[in-house]
Design a protein around this motif. Sequence first.
Motif, PDB file in Angstrom:
ATOM      1  N   GLN A 227       0.826  -1.209   0.000  1.00 18.49           N
ATOM      2  CA  GLN A 227       0.000   0.000   0.000  1.00 18.49           C
ATOM      3  C   GLN A 227       0.860   1.258   0.000  1.00 18.49           C
ATOM      4  O   GLN A 227       0.540   2.230  -0.707  1.00 18.49           O
ATOM      5  N   ASN A 228       1.933   1.249   0.760  1.00 18.65           N
ATOM      6  CA  ASN A 228       2.813   2.417   0.816  1.00 18.65           C
ATOM      7  C   ASN A 228       3.491   2.670  -0.519  1.00 18.65           C
ATOM      8  O   ASN A 228       3.683   3.829  -0.924  1.00 18.65           O
ATOM      9  N   GLN A 229       3.868   1.591  -1.214  1.00 21.82           N
ATOM     10  CA  GLN A 229       4.448   1.745  -2.548  1.00 21.82           C
ATOM     11  C   GLN A 229       3.459   2.407  -3.498  1.00 21.82           C
ATOM     12  O   GLN A 229       3.811   3.333  -4.237  1.00 21.82           O
ATOM     13  N   VAL A 230       2.238   1.908  -3.477  1.00 18.78           N
ATOM     14  CA  VAL A 230       1.204   2.447  -4.351  1.00 18.78           C
ATOM     15  C   VAL A 230       0.926   3.908  -4.006  1.00 18.78           C
ATOM     16  O   VAL A 230       0.833   4.772  -4.885  1.00 18.78           O
ATOM     17  N   GLU A 231       0.799   4.196  -2.712  1.00 21.64           N
ATOM     18  CA  GLU A 231       0.476   5.553  -2.269  1.00 21.64           C
ATOM     19  C   GLU A 231       1.556   6.537  -2.691  1.00 21.64           C
ATOM     20  O   GLU A 231       1.259   7.654  -3.140  1.00 21.64           O
ATOM     21  N   ALA A 232       2.813   6.142  -2.545  1.00 15.93           N
ATOM     22  CA  ALA A 232       3.918   7.024  -2.927  1.00 15.93           C
ATOM     23  C   ALA A 232       3.899   7.301  -4.430  1.00 15.93           C
ATOM     24  O   ALA A 232       4.162   8.434  -4.866  1.00 15.93           O
TER      25      ALA A 232
ATOM     26  N   CYS B  76      -3.168  -6.707  -7.880  1.00 12.86           N
ATOM     27  CA  CYS B  76      -2.322  -6.827  -9.068  1.00 12.86           C
ATOM     28  C   CYS B  76      -0.888  -7.162  -8.690  1.00 12.86           C
ATOM     29  O   CYS B  76      -0.294  -8.113  -9.224  1.00 12.86           O
ATOM     30  N   LEU B  77      -0.326  -6.415  -7.757  1.00 12.74           N
ATOM     31  CA  LEU B  77       1.073  -6.604  -7.378  1.00 12.74           C
ATOM     32  C   LEU B  77       1.292  -7.923  -6.645  1.00 12.74           C
ATOM     33  O   LEU B  77       2.284  -8.623  -6.883  1.00 12.74           O
TER      34      LEU B  77
ATOM     35  N   GLU C 260       8.263  -3.626  -8.619  1.00 12.04           N
ATOM     36  CA  GLU C 260       8.279  -2.184  -8.867  1.00 12.04           C
ATOM     37  C   GLU C 260       8.239  -1.871 -10.360  1.00 12.04           C
ATOM     38  O   GLU C 260       7.824  -0.774 -10.750  1.00 12.04           O
ATOM     39  N   ASP C 261       8.625  -2.850 -11.186  1.00 18.81           N
ATOM     40  CA  ASP C 261       8.570  -2.650 -12.632  1.00 18.81           C
ATOM     41  C   ASP C 261       7.141  -2.472 -13.130  1.00 18.81           C
ATOM     42  O   ASP C 261       6.915  -1.868 -14.179  1.00 18.81           O
ATOM     43  N   ILE C 262       6.167  -3.025 -12.389  1.00 21.32           N
ATOM     44  CA  ILE C 262       4.770  -2.926 -12.825  1.00 21.32           C
ATOM     45  C   ILE C 262       3.943  -2.033 -11.905  1.00 21.32           C
ATOM     46  O   ILE C 262       2.723  -2.013 -11.990  1.00 21.32           O
ATOM     47  N   LEU C 263       4.620  -1.284 -11.037  1.00 18.75           N
ATOM     48  CA  LEU C 263       3.907  -0.371 -10.152  1.00 18.75           C
ATOM     49  C   LEU C 263       3.057   0.635 -10.928  1.00 18.75           C
ATOM     50  O   LEU C 263       1.911   0.917 -10.541  1.00 18.75           O
TER      51      LEU C 263
ATOM     52  N   VAL D 125      -1.849   5.637 -19.934  1.00 15.68           N
ATOM     53  CA  VAL D 125      -0.531   6.240 -20.134  1.00 15.68           C
ATOM     54  C   VAL D 125       0.462   5.637 -19.139  1.00 15.68           C
ATOM     55  O   VAL D 125       1.589   5.274 -19.489  1.00 15.68           O
ATOM     56  N   HIS D 126       0.025   5.519 -17.894  1.00 18.40           N
ATOM     57  CA  HIS D 126       0.900   4.954 -16.861  1.00 18.40           C
ATOM     58  C   HIS D 126       1.142   3.467 -17.098  1.00 18.40           C
ATOM     59  O   HIS D 126       2.275   2.984 -16.944  1.00 18.40           O
ATOM     60  N   MET D 127       0.107   2.733 -17.463  1.00 27.85           N
ATOM     61  CA  MET D 127       0.293   1.306 -17.737  1.00 27.85           C
ATOM     62  C   MET D 127       1.303   1.078 -18.858  1.00 27.85           C
ATOM     63  O   MET D 127       2.145   0.176 -18.787  1.00 27.85           O
ATOM     64  N   ALA D 128       1.209   1.905 -19.875  1.00 31.68           N
ATOM     65  CA  ALA D 128       2.102   1.754 -21.031  1.00 31.68           C
ATOM     66  C   ALA D 128       3.548   2.099 -20.701  1.00 31.68           C
ATOM     67  O   ALA D 128       4.449   1.833 -21.496  1.00 31.68           O
ATOM     68  N   ALA D 129       3.785   2.678 -19.518  1.00 28.99           N
ATOM     69  CA  ALA D 129       5.136   3.072 -19.124  1.00 28.99           C
ATOM     70  C   ALA D 129       5.937   1.914 -18.526  1.00 28.99           C
ATOM     71  O   ALA D 129       7.082   2.126 -18.108  1.00 28.99           O
ATOM     72  N   CYS D 130       5.356   0.727 -18.467  1.00 29.53           N
ATOM     73  CA  CYS D 130       6.073  -0.441 -17.911  1.00 29.53           C
ATOM     74  C   CYS D 130       7.017  -1.002 -18.971  1.00 29.53           C
ATOM     75  O   CYS D 130       6.773  -2.069 -19.559  1.00 29.53           O
ATOM     76  N   HIS D 131       8.115  -0.294 -19.219  1.00 29.29           N
ATOM     77  CA  HIS D 131       8.984  -0.584 -20.350  1.00 29.29           C
ATOM     78  C   HIS D 131       9.755  -1.894 -20.216  1.00 29.29           C
ATOM     79  O   HIS D 131      10.250  -2.420 -21.218  1.00 29.29           O
ATOM     80  N   ARG D 132       9.888  -2.406 -19.006  1.00 28.68           N
ATOM     81  CA  ARG D 132      10.664  -3.646 -18.832  1.00 28.68           C
ATOM     82  C   ARG D 132       9.825  -4.893 -19.113  1.00 28.68           C
ATOM     83  O   ARG D 132      10.366  -5.993 -19.147  1.00 28.68           O
ATOM     84  N   CYS D 133       8.525  -4.716 -19.289  1.00 28.76           N
ATOM     85  CA  CYS D 133       7.668  -5.856 -19.622  1.00 28.76           C
ATOM     86  C   CYS D 133       7.751  -6.139 -21.114  1.00 28.76           C
ATOM     87  O   CYS D 133       7.768  -5.199 -21.925  1.00 28.76           O
ATOM     88  N   PRO D 134       7.778  -7.409 -21.514  1.00 24.42           N
ATOM     89  CA  PRO D 134       7.715  -7.717 -22.939  1.00 24.42           C
ATOM     90  C   PRO D 134       6.470  -7.075 -23.559  1.00 24.42           C
ATOM     91  O   PRO D 134       5.385  -7.152 -22.971  1.00 24.42           O
ATOM     92  N   PRO D 135       6.601  -6.429 -24.711  1.00 25.13           N
ATOM     93  CA  PRO D 135       5.475  -5.689 -25.281  1.00 25.13           C
ATOM     94  C   PRO D 135       4.204  -6.510 -25.444  1.00 25.13           C
ATOM     95  O   PRO D 135       3.111  -6.021 -25.148  1.00 25.13           O
ATOM     96  N   GLU D 136       4.342  -7.769 -25.891  1.00 26.28           N
ATOM     97  CA  GLU D 136       3.145  -8.581 -26.107  1.00 26.28           C
ATOM     98  C   GLU D 136       2.472  -8.936 -24.776  1.00 26.28           C
ATOM     99  O   GLU D 136       1.248  -9.045 -24.684  1.00 26.28           O
ATOM    100  N   VAL D 137       3.271  -9.092 -23.714  1.00 25.87           N
ATOM    101  CA  VAL D 137       2.729  -9.372 -22.382  1.00 25.87           C
ATOM    102  C   VAL D 137       1.995  -8.143 -21.848  1.00 25.87           C
ATOM    103  O   VAL D 137       0.879  -8.242 -21.323  1.00 25.87           O
ATOM    104  N   LEU D 138       2.621  -6.991 -21.984  1.00 26.93           N
ATOM    105  CA  LEU D 138       2.001  -5.748 -21.522  1.00 26.93           C
ATOM    106  C   LEU D 138       0.705  -5.476 -22.280  1.00 26.93           C
ATOM    107  O   LEU D 138      -0.299  -5.058 -21.683  1.00 26.93           O
ATOM    108  N   LEU D 139       0.702  -5.745 -23.581  1.00 26.03           N
ATOM    109  CA  LEU D 139      -0.495  -5.508 -24.388  1.00 26.03           C
ATOM    110  C   LEU D 139      -1.653  -6.381 -23.916  1.00 26.03           C
ATOM    111  O   LEU D 139      -2.795  -5.904 -23.793  1.00 26.03           O
ATOM    112  N   ARG D 140      -1.387  -7.648 -23.629  1.00 24.28           N
ATOM    113  CA  ARG D 140      -2.443  -8.547 -23.154  1.00 24.28           C
ATOM    114  C   ARG D 140      -2.985  -8.098 -21.804  1.00 24.28           C
ATOM    115  O   ARG D 140      -4.196  -8.136 -21.548  1.00 24.28           O
TER     116      ARG D 140
END
Length: 302
Positions: free
Chosen positions: A13-18, A53-54, A66-69, A125-140
């Motif tokens: 929760q603290n991670q999300v809040e920050a 989710c986390l 933290e890559d998918i925060l 916009v924020h979801m799409a910023a998870c650059h370390r995720c494989p693009p096809e995984v992030l898209l799904r």
Amino acid sequence: MDDNSKELLGWIQNQVEAYLEACFVHEGIPRRLASAMRYSLLAGGKRIRPVLCLASASLCGLEETEDILPFAAGIEMIHTYSLIHDDLPAMDDDDLRRGKPSCHKRFDEATAILAGDGLLTEAFVHMAACHRCPPEVLLRAMREVAVAAGCLGMVGGQQLDMDHTGRVDMTLPDLQHMHALKTGALIRAACVSGARLACADTDRIASIAAYGEALGVAFQIADDILDVVADSAELGKTAGNDEKAGKNTYPTVLGLAESRDILRERSEAARKALEDLPDVPERTLLTDMVGRIAQRALEVRK
């Protein structure tokens, strides 16, 4: 909830809040719009959906959550947008949210509508910023959330809620379908998207999906019961508003006793769905969250 689960929950929760605290403070957004968005986004809440989710991602093997925060925070933005719009006079017409004036009461209706619109679109916009995720995984994963938030999920469920308001012939299947869309879809998607971002296999995704689906039902029933048995101070919103508005809920259709029976059954189903997943702290947390959601509705009597 045991002490270890409480500690893990608080840490997530603290991670999300920050992360949320740092959003929408940059230049460019009109000041009043940014203020309204932040007012509702930072008004409190348990951050259940980003936690789901986390924790689901970690349970399914993702080490660097933290890559998918930004993705998890985006789900909270979508949830907050839905609350802003639900409270509008044309919808549920509620003056309170999380113990504070609703967005349209603190600002005005037009600004509240735009704040909701802004949060919904900025979420992706924020979801799409998870650059370390494989693009096809992030898209799904993004598609999972988009469907849950849209016409086949939350938006469609809200329309059904309005269509069914005041009906005296509401059936249990109709009620279940409505709430599976309005409330359950985004809760399920929070869990499943986390599993997808962890590149989980089909079996694990199925288990997480079953958990999220059962939890979504339990969450809605608990919310419906508390609207009847709790007061406004406990709820953070106007108690008894559903009945006054002629809403069809589990207690109005089934009564409190049967509603509690289904709540217990769905809670147990959620717990069982996790039994074959790794015995790690995140599984314990997800299991304990079921009880945390259901407990008050089962304890408070009226």
